[in-house]
Design an enzyme around this catalytic site. Structure first.
Site, short mmCIF file in Angstrom:
data_model
loop_
_atom_site.label_atom_id
_atom_site.label_comp_id
_atom_site.label_asym_id
_atom_site.label_seq_id
_atom_site.Cartn_x
_atom_site.Cartn_y
_atom_site.Cartn_z
N ASP A 120 0.87 -1.18 0.00
CA ASP A 120 0.00 0.00 0.00
C ASP A 120 0.91 1.24 0.00
O ASP A 120 2.10 1.13 0.33
CB ASP A 120 -0.85 -0.09 1.28
CG ASP A 120 -1.54 1.19 1.65
OD1 ASP A 120 -2.25 1.72 0.79
OD2 ASP A 120 -1.36 1.66 2.80
N ASP A 122 0.01 5.15 1.02
CA ASP A 122 -0.11 6.12 2.12
C ASP A 122 -0.15 5.42 3.48
O ASP A 122 -0.95 4.52 3.71
CB ASP A 122 -1.39 6.96 1.95
CG ASP A 122 -1.22 7.96 0.83
OD1 ASP A 122 -0.62 9.02 1.06
OD2 ASP A 122 -1.67 7.66 -0.30
N ASP A 315 -2.14 -0.46 5.72
CA ASP A 315 -2.52 0.09 7.03
C ASP A 315 -3.95 0.58 7.11
O ASP A 315 -4.34 1.19 8.09
CB ASP A 315 -1.60 1.27 7.36
CG ASP A 315 -1.96 2.49 6.53
OD1 ASP A 315 -2.29 2.31 5.34
OD2 ASP A 315 -1.96 3.61 7.06
#
Ligand SMILES: O=P(O)(O)OC[C@H]1O[C@H](O[C@H]2O[C@H](CO)[C@@H](O)[C@H](O)[C@H]2O)[C@H](O)[C@@H](O)[C@@H]1O
Length: 331
Positions: A120, A122, A315
């Site tokens: 991922d 960001d 996250d």
């Protein structure tokens, strides 16, 4: 093989969280270490609020609570962590062991398997910052990703539009899946493309292309409707739109949630969900980061393969769609 306590790749997600010290709610991340007792309650409340959000039946208080919990500070997460452990929490931990704590088991599970890395952007490769246009990744992180990609096929899977995330990462040897997996492209570098399976040259997949005009429309409507709310920022991610509230005064969160929901109601083929201090507006098609992971494995020639080990590090709630692709879980 005897059943061991290691489960891959779900706990790899926990590893990502371990690196991040995450939030105790499903809208953001998994727990690094024992999830705080308080976190379980927050998680339930957030889930309820999130469901209301999706169904459009929420009360203003529910949204605001969910918004507040969507990206807590490290200090809040640490305080919750210090709150202690109870049975429910211990049971959760048994089901979600830390991948960092069990790293040797992860390594053992990878023996003889082809690792494929999914990252991922960001909050995983870049720090979370107030200005989404300034979420740069460090040169050290770029070097780490570059060296991972030398050994394993590597994909960036992001909610951002693909061009934007490429601008940040700047590595032509990677696969990129932008717009929460709705815009997938193979490596731009000739060398990496040459190494791709023959049927996979120049892969490009955009399952939501018919939604492009609608996304433009909703983007414009959202920009216009949120203009009077200081700090609100609308980001066009090509096949989806983000409405950020990280810089909006908490007193205006209820009004912002109402506004966004009202606009999205005008577009019955779009849906609303929530990430880290952001509302995400997306097509209702059944496509997410989990589907992107499956598509990429398929494109790489690993469909239904037992000797592939996908490792996904993320996250946010949208990453959980990828953690849930359980046909690649190994015990
Ligand atoms: O899937 P991701 O790569 O994690 O993208 C999810 C969203 O990330 C970005 O927003 C988040 O990061 C910003 C910069 O640190 C932060 O200001 C914001 O509060 C976070 O939600 C991005 O701007 C969104 O478009 C992505 O959907």
């Amino acid at each position: 093989m005897a059943k061991a306590s290691v489960v891959v790749p779900e706990q790899v997600g926990a590893a990502a969280a371990a690196a991040q010290v995450g939030c105790p709610c499903p809208g953001t991340t998994l727990f690094p270490y024992p999830p705080p007792r308080a976190g379980i309650a927050v998680r339930r409340k957030c889930l309820q609020a999130a469901q209301q959000l999706e169904l459009g039946a929420g009360l203003r208080g529910g949204w605001v609570e969910s918004m507040r919990a969507s990206s807590p500070t490290h200090a809040k997460a640490a305080a919750a962590l210090a709150a202690g452990v109870d049975e429910e929490h211990a049971a959760w931990m048994a089901r979600h062991p830390s991948a960092l704590g069990e790293f040797e088991k992860v390594v053992a599970a990878s023996k003889g398997k082809q690792i494929v890395m999914f990252l991922d952007y960001d909050g995983t490769l870049s720090p979370i910052v107030d200005d989404p246009d300034a979420a740069f990744m460090s040169e050290t992180m770029r070097m780490a990703v570059r060296s991972v990609a030398k050994h394993f096929p590597t994909a960036i899977v992001s909610g951002r539009c693909r061009d934007k995330v490429f601008e940040f990462v700047k590595l032509a040897e990677l696969y990129y899946a932008g717009s929460h997996g709705m815009d997938i492209k193979g490596p731009a570098s000739r060398h990496a493309a040459a190494k791709s399976p023959p049927h996979n040259k120049g892969v490009l997949f955009q399952p939501a292309s018919e939604f492009l005009p609608m996304i433009e429309q909703v983007h414009d409507r959202l920009e216009q409707a949120t203009r009077s709310i200081p700090g609100a920022k609308v980001e066009n991610n090509k096949f989806c739109v983000s409405v950020h509230f990280r810089c909006v005064d908490e007193k205006s969160w209820g009004a912002l949630a109402e506004t966004v929901r009202r606009v999205v109601r005008e577009f019955p083929r779009l849906r609303l969900s929530q990430g880290r201090m952001v509302f995400e507006v997306r097509p209702t098609i059944k496509w997410d980061k989990g589907k992107a992971l499956e598509f990429l494995l398929d494109s790489l020639g690993f469909a239904d393969c037992s000797d592939v080990l996908p490792v996904y590090i993320g996250d946010d709630r949208t990453d959980e769609d990828a953690f849930k692709v359980n046909k690649y879980l190994y015990y």
